[in-house]
Write an enzyme that holds these catalytic residues in place. Structure first.
Site, PDB file in Angstrom:
ATOM      1  N   ARG A  33       0.992  -1.385  -0.046  1.00 60.53           N
ATOM      2  CA  ARG A  33      -0.175   0.075   0.074  1.00 60.53           C
ATOM      3  C   ARG A  33       0.891   1.367  -0.054  1.00 60.53           C
ATOM      4  O   ARG A  33       0.567   2.036  -0.858  1.00 60.53           O
ATOM      5  CB  ARG A  33      -0.920   0.032   1.232  1.00 60.53           C
ATOM      6  CG  ARG A  33      -1.845  -1.279   1.341  1.00 60.53           C
ATOM      7  CD  ARG A  33      -3.035  -0.988   1.010  1.00 60.53           C
ATOM      8  NE  ARG A  33      -3.626  -2.402   0.716  1.00 60.53           N
ATOM      9  CZ  ARG A  33      -4.136  -3.228   1.345  1.00 60.53           C
ATOM     10  NH1 ARG A  33      -4.442  -2.998   2.697  1.00 60.53           N
ATOM     11  NH2 ARG A  33      -4.669  -4.516   1.007  1.00 60.53           N
ATOM     12  N   GLU A 177     -12.534 -15.536  10.235  1.00 59.64           N
ATOM     13  CA  GLU A 177     -12.574 -14.649   9.012  1.00 59.64           C
ATOM     14  C   GLU A 177     -12.480 -15.729   7.588  1.00 59.64           C
ATOM     15  O   GLU A 177     -11.314 -15.826   7.391  1.00 59.64           O
ATOM     16  CB  GLU A 177     -11.686 -13.671   8.783  1.00 59.64           C
ATOM     17  CG  GLU A 177     -11.918 -12.887   7.415  1.00 59.64           C
ATOM     18  CD  GLU A 177     -10.813 -11.494   7.454  1.00 59.64           C
ATOM     19  OE1 GLU A 177     -10.265 -11.481   8.350  1.00 59.64           O
ATOM     20  OE2 GLU A 177     -10.784 -10.836   6.447  1.00 59.64           O
ATOM     21  N   LYS A 219     -16.518 -12.886  10.401  1.00 60.44           N
ATOM     22  CA  LYS A 219     -16.068 -11.957   9.557  1.00 60.44           C
ATOM     23  C   LYS A 219     -15.907 -12.431   8.002  1.00 60.44           C
ATOM     24  O   LYS A 219     -15.022 -12.920   7.505  1.00 60.44           O
ATOM     25  CB  LYS A 219     -14.698 -11.269   9.592  1.00 60.44           C
ATOM     26  CG  LYS A 219     -14.074 -10.134   8.859  1.00 60.44           C
ATOM     27  CD  LYS A 219     -13.099  -9.250   9.450  1.00 60.44           C
ATOM     28  CE  LYS A 219     -12.366  -8.549   8.489  1.00 60.44           C
ATOM     29  NZ  LYS A 219     -11.560  -7.222   8.952  1.00 60.44           N
ATOM     30  N   SER A 261     -14.222  -5.834   3.233  1.00 58.85           N
ATOM     31  CA  SER A 261     -14.683  -4.976   2.016  1.00 58.85           C
ATOM     32  C   SER A 261     -14.053  -5.915   1.020  1.00 58.85           C
ATOM     33  O   SER A 261     -14.634  -5.693  -0.140  1.00 58.85           O
ATOM     34  CB  SER A 261     -14.156  -3.631   2.224  1.00 58.85           C
ATOM     35  OG  SER A 261     -12.744  -3.328   2.252  1.00 58.85           O
ATOM     36  N   GLY A 262     -12.948  -6.445   1.126  1.00 58.43           N
ATOM     37  CA  GLY A 262     -12.527  -7.523  -0.012  1.00 58.43           C
ATOM     38  C   GLY A 262     -12.253  -6.886  -1.420  1.00 58.43           C
ATOM     39  O   GLY A 262     -11.953  -7.609  -2.214  1.00 58.43           O
ATOM     40  N   GLY A 263     -11.993  -5.632  -1.334  1.00 58.86           N
ATOM     41  CA  GLY A 263     -11.619  -4.947  -2.489  1.00 58.86           C
ATOM     42  C   GLY A 263     -12.732  -4.105  -3.260  1.00 58.86           C
ATOM     43  O   GLY A 263     -12.686  -3.682  -4.481  1.00 58.86           O
ATOM     44  N   SER A 289     -16.245  -4.567   9.322  1.00 58.55           N
ATOM     45  CA  SER A 289     -14.794  -4.465   9.700  1.00 58.55           C
ATOM     46  C   SER A 289     -13.986  -4.311   8.578  1.00 58.55           C
ATOM     47  O   SER A 289     -13.138  -5.205   7.932  1.00 58.55           O
ATOM     48  CB  SER A 289     -14.667  -5.854  10.341  1.00 58.55           C
ATOM     49  OG  SER A 289     -12.980  -5.930  10.823  1.00 58.55           O
ATOM     50  N   ARG A 292      -9.304  -1.789   3.715  1.00 58.51           N
ATOM     51  CA  ARG A 292      -9.241  -0.628   2.334  1.00 58.51           C
ATOM     52  C   ARG A 292     -10.451   0.193   2.367  1.00 58.51           C
ATOM     53  O   ARG A 292     -10.314   1.402   2.307  1.00 58.51           O
ATOM     54  CB  ARG A 292      -9.200  -1.552   1.284  1.00 58.51           C
ATOM     55  CG  ARG A 292      -7.714  -2.246   1.251  1.00 58.51           C
ATOM     56  CD  ARG A 292      -7.820  -3.281  -0.069  1.00 58.51           C
ATOM     57  NE  ARG A 292      -8.395  -4.556   0.483  1.00 58.51           N
ATOM     58  CZ  ARG A 292      -8.565  -5.699  -0.472  1.00 58.51           C
ATOM     59  NH1 ARG A 292      -8.118  -5.679  -1.298  1.00 58.51           N
ATOM     60  NH2 ARG A 292      -9.025  -6.796   0.418  1.00 58.51           N
TER      61      ARG A 292
HETATM   62  P1  13P Z   1     -10.484  -5.450   3.577  1.00 58.08           P
HETATM   63  O1  13P Z   1     -11.736  -4.684   4.145  1.00 58.08           O
HETATM   64  O2  13P Z   1      -9.336  -4.434   2.955  1.00 58.08           O
HETATM   65  O3  13P Z   1     -10.722  -6.612   2.764  1.00 58.08           O
HETATM   66  O4  13P Z   1      -9.703  -5.985   4.709  1.00 58.08           O
HETATM   67  C1  13P Z   1     -10.312  -6.594   6.044  1.00 58.08           C
HETATM   68  C2  13P Z   1      -9.480  -7.371   6.615  1.00 58.08           C
HETATM   69  O5  13P Z   1      -9.205  -7.369   7.869  1.00 58.08           O
HETATM   70  C3  13P Z   1      -9.050  -8.497   5.838  1.00 58.08           C
HETATM   71  O6  13P Z   1      -8.469  -9.533   6.473  1.00 58.08           O
END
Ligand code: 13P
Length: 338
Positions: A33, A177, A219, A261-263, A289, A292
């Protein structure tokens, strides 16, 4: 293990439309990043960036917990207070990422298994002394040709259950998660099938290892089409299939679900969370949670220069507010421009 303590922490993590700030990027992810924004990758920059995030005005109105990385939980704010003490003092619960990352999965090309169980009890004891009240472990599931394998879903679910059991022994709430990645050309139906199966196997494993559902937070990913799919799913489809998947698999005792959020873009992540909350009739709280989708714009504004702190803090504050509204079904896209 004290079930009341675990349940009380888990409920605080998903209280009053608040969400969790994922700021636990490993050194590798943080470098990626920073590199993309030409920010020098130094320990001090990682510290001052995260210091900027957690000292943002009014963050505690929208954020209930912050997930820290091993280096970060040992660092101090510029006022000389440890990050976890500062967070506690403003009512944000400190948490810690404890997995050691997703590594190549033996005999299964292109699949990953998350490692980090060795010595986890000892580390848990240390993190508890450093103030952590919850933890995070991320499993990564890839959709592709003949993927995911059943083996990958079983091995990752078992590791998540082992991790969750160790956390609960120390009265630390496990964020569990199981991330089904958005990468790929698959459509939303395929994402639903895989996410549904992964969550099913996960809860079976949690149950087999006697993990207490009232003391965990799930998550998950939202159910969406792959990022390269030609026919992108609509917000209504995303909300409907995501809630269907959760309804199929998540026991009613689980206090809350906090999406990654996953992208997704910032706006999509807020809008989808809002739509999900509008149609959910299950008892669990549903919140965010995000990593990004909460941080990236603020990181761009900060750019490695602390004289931009106030402007960057306004940006993270606004994203946290909008996601908090979405966690209550009260977000509107017009709010983005206010
Ligand atoms: P993102 O929301 O960027 O996907 O990250 C969340 C996270 O904690 C990934 O392990």
């Amino acid at each position: 293990m004290n079930i009341e303590t675990l349940n009380e922490i888990a409920n605080r993590m998903v209280q009053d439309s608040k969400g969790i700030l994922a700021m636990d990027e490993s050194h590798g992810t943080c470098k990626k990043r920073f590199d993309s924004l030409n920010i020098a990758v130094t320990e001090e920059n990682r510290r001052s960036y995260r210091d900027m995030l957690i000292t943002a005005d009014s963050l505690n109105n929208y954020i209930s917990g912050a997930i820290l990385f091993d280096e970060t939980i040992k660092q101090k704010t510029s006022k000389g207070i440890s990050f976890s003490e500062h967070l506690e003092s403003i009512g944000i619960i400190p948490g810690i990422k404890v997995d050691a990352g997703a590594k190549p999965f033996s005999c299964h090309e292109n699949e990953k298994i998350t490692e980090g169980l060795d010595g986890l009890s000892e580390r848990m004891e240390e993190y508890k002394k450093l103030g952590a009240k919850f933890a995070k472990w991320r499993a990564v599931i890839t959709i592709g040709n003949k993927m995911p394998s059943m083996a990958c879903m079983i091995a990752n679910s078992h590791a998540l259950a082992r991790y969750a059991s160790i956390c609960q022994e120390y009265d630390i709430v496990p964020i569990v998660e199981p991330e089904v990645l958005m990468d790929g050309e698959h459509d939303i139906k395929r994402c639903f099938e895989v996410t549904n199966e992964m969550q099913n196997i996960l809860f079976e494993n949690l149950d087999k290892l006697d993990v207490v559902n009232s003391g965990i937070i799930l998550k998950p990913n939202m159910v969406t089409s792959g990022s390269l799919c030609k026919e992108q799913s609509t917000p209504d489809e995303i909300a409907e299939l995501t809630v269907k998947c959760l309804s199929n698999n998540v026991p009613k005792e689980v206090p809350g679900i906090a999406f990654l959020s996953g992208g997704q873009s910032d706006q999509d992540a807020s809008n989808n969370l809002n739509n999900i909350n509008k149609i959910n009739t299950n008892p669990w709280k549903i919140t965010f949670s995000y990593g990004r989708a909460l941080q990236l714009e603020a990181m761009k504004k900060w750019g490695g220069d602390n004289s931009n702190n106030i402007e960057a803090q306004k940006i993270i504050g606004k994203r946290a507010l909008l996601n908090s509204l979405a966690a209550n079904g009260r977000y509107e896209s017009s709010m983005e421009n206010e």
